[in-house]
Design a protein around this motif. Sequence first.
Motif, short mmCIF file in Angstrom:
data_model
loop_
_atom_site.label_atom_id
_atom_site.label_comp_id
_atom_site.label_asym_id
_atom_site.label_seq_id
_atom_site.Cartn_x
_atom_site.Cartn_y
_atom_site.Cartn_z
N VAL A 178 2.09 6.31 2.38
CA VAL A 178 3.55 6.09 1.67
C VAL A 178 3.79 4.75 1.59
O VAL A 178 3.97 4.03 -0.06
CB VAL A 178 4.78 6.62 2.27
N ILE A 179 2.98 4.41 2.27
CA ILE A 179 2.48 2.64 2.27
C ILE A 179 1.36 1.92 2.44
O ILE A 179 1.57 1.31 1.19
CB ILE A 179 3.39 2.11 3.45
N VAL A 180 0.30 2.64 3.25
CA VAL A 180 -1.11 2.66 1.93
C VAL A 180 -1.49 3.16 1.77
O VAL A 180 -1.61 4.61 1.92
CB VAL A 180 -1.30 1.73 4.34
N ASP A 181 -2.30 2.92 1.17
CA ASP A 181 -2.92 4.10 0.49
C ASP A 181 -4.59 4.35 0.57
O ASP A 181 -5.59 3.87 0.32
CB ASP A 181 -3.01 3.50 -1.12
N ASP A 182 -4.00 5.29 2.35
CA ASP A 182 -5.68 5.30 2.70
C ASP A 182 -5.47 7.20 3.11
O ASP A 182 -6.73 7.32 3.97
CB ASP A 182 -5.64 4.39 4.06
N ASP A 185 -11.28 -3.86 7.40
CA ASP A 185 -11.13 -5.02 7.59
C ASP A 185 -12.64 -5.61 5.84
O ASP A 185 -12.34 -6.36 4.96
CB ASP A 185 -12.94 -5.22 8.10
N GLN A 186 -12.99 -4.24 5.08
CA GLN A 186 -13.83 -4.33 3.70
C GLN A 186 -12.15 -4.67 2.65
O GLN A 186 -12.49 -5.03 1.88
CB GLN A 186 -14.43 -3.43 3.42
N GLY A 187 -11.15 -4.74 3.12
CA GLY A 187 -9.94 -3.91 2.02
C GLY A 187 -9.41 -2.99 1.94
O GLY A 187 -9.69 -1.47 1.69
N LEU A 188 -8.07 -3.25 2.38
CA LEU A 188 -7.30 -2.15 1.96
C LEU A 188 -6.08 -1.59 1.33
O LEU A 188 -6.04 -2.56 0.42
CB LEU A 188 -6.64 -1.49 3.54
N LYS A 189 -6.31 -0.77 0.45
CA LYS A 189 -5.23 -0.75 -1.21
C LYS A 189 -3.54 -0.34 0.02
O LYS A 189 -3.53 0.62 0.27
CB LYS A 189 -6.26 0.65 -2.12
N PHE A 190 -2.64 -1.35 -0.94
CA PHE A 190 -1.89 -1.29 -0.36
C PHE A 190 -0.53 0.00 -1.57
O PHE A 190 -1.47 -0.73 -2.92
CB PHE A 190 -0.74 -1.95 -0.11
N PHE A 191 0.64 0.11 -1.60
CA PHE A 191 1.40 1.22 -2.83
C PHE A 191 1.45 0.54 -3.49
O PHE A 191 2.32 -1.29 -2.99
CB PHE A 191 1.68 2.35 -2.81
N LEU A 220 0.52 -3.50 8.70
CA LEU A 220 2.14 -4.61 8.42
C LEU A 220 1.81 -6.02 8.53
O LEU A 220 2.44 -6.41 8.07
CB LEU A 220 3.18 -3.79 9.59
N GLU A 221 0.99 -6.16 9.96
CA GLU A 221 0.85 -7.74 9.75
C GLU A 221 0.11 -8.42 8.47
O GLU A 221 0.14 -9.44 8.01
CB GLU A 221 -0.09 -8.19 10.97
N ARG A 222 -0.61 -7.08 7.81
CA ARG A 222 -1.43 -7.86 6.62
C ARG A 222 -0.57 -8.00 5.20
O ARG A 222 -0.68 -8.94 4.67
CB ARG A 222 -2.23 -6.28 6.14
N LEU A 223 0.52 -7.20 5.27
CA LEU A 223 1.88 -7.46 4.41
C LEU A 223 2.87 -7.95 4.84
O LEU A 223 3.50 -8.89 4.20
CB LEU A 223 2.23 -6.01 4.19
#
Length: 231
Positions: free
Chosen positions: A12-16, A85-91, A122-125
């Motif tokens: 929903v929030i993070v595309d993982d 840490d290599q990078g998450l995708k967010f919607f 959440l902190e990343r966003l």
Amino acid sequence: MISAVIFDFNGVIVDDESVHFDLFREILEQEGVIITYQDYHDRYLGYDDAGCFEHVLEDAGQAYDSARIADMIARKGVRYFEVADQGLKFFPDAAETIRRLAEQYPVAINSGALRAEIVYSLERLGLRDRISAIVAAEDAFRCKPDPSGYVQALEALRANRPELNAADCMVIEDSLAGIISAKGAGMKAVGITQTYPADELTRSGADAVIDGLAELTRPWIDATFADVTAR
């Protein structure tokens, strides 16, 4: 009338969801069990880590105890942060939508993800201070589709909004188990077509279906739920 919004997290929030599948598969292979993405999508998506590992091992005919499951969860958790840490995708529009809605409603998260994973994203966003309550895997009495996580989220929101009722809460979910969980808690459920198609979300009980988070505006919410009671 909607008075609070509760988001699921993964899907929903993070595309993982694909990240979680890859890590479930990796840990299970170390245990001598092979699963496919179709297995995960059809049978296990929506469970928290413990629920997924337990059900897969049961289906594979393997015995387990709490120590084995805890060890598997810990190994998956370590690997998750290595990948994150290599990078998450967010919607798209996730951060802006939550930021905007948090100015109008108390916003909570109920997820089968570990609390550290939720807080990390959440902190990343830049959204940690916009979230009024978090129910994570460590907190919920039982995983989705059981409604207990959403009941706990409501109880947490009532700390500052004691008048809040389940029917006042709008849940955003991508999974069928999540929709069933939200409806079981007596809440209104909005399915988002980021994991399952609209017809499957509707059959699971979704009151409404959207294709993207940007659709969640105050006018849309008011119009959609003006005369709808949680069923």
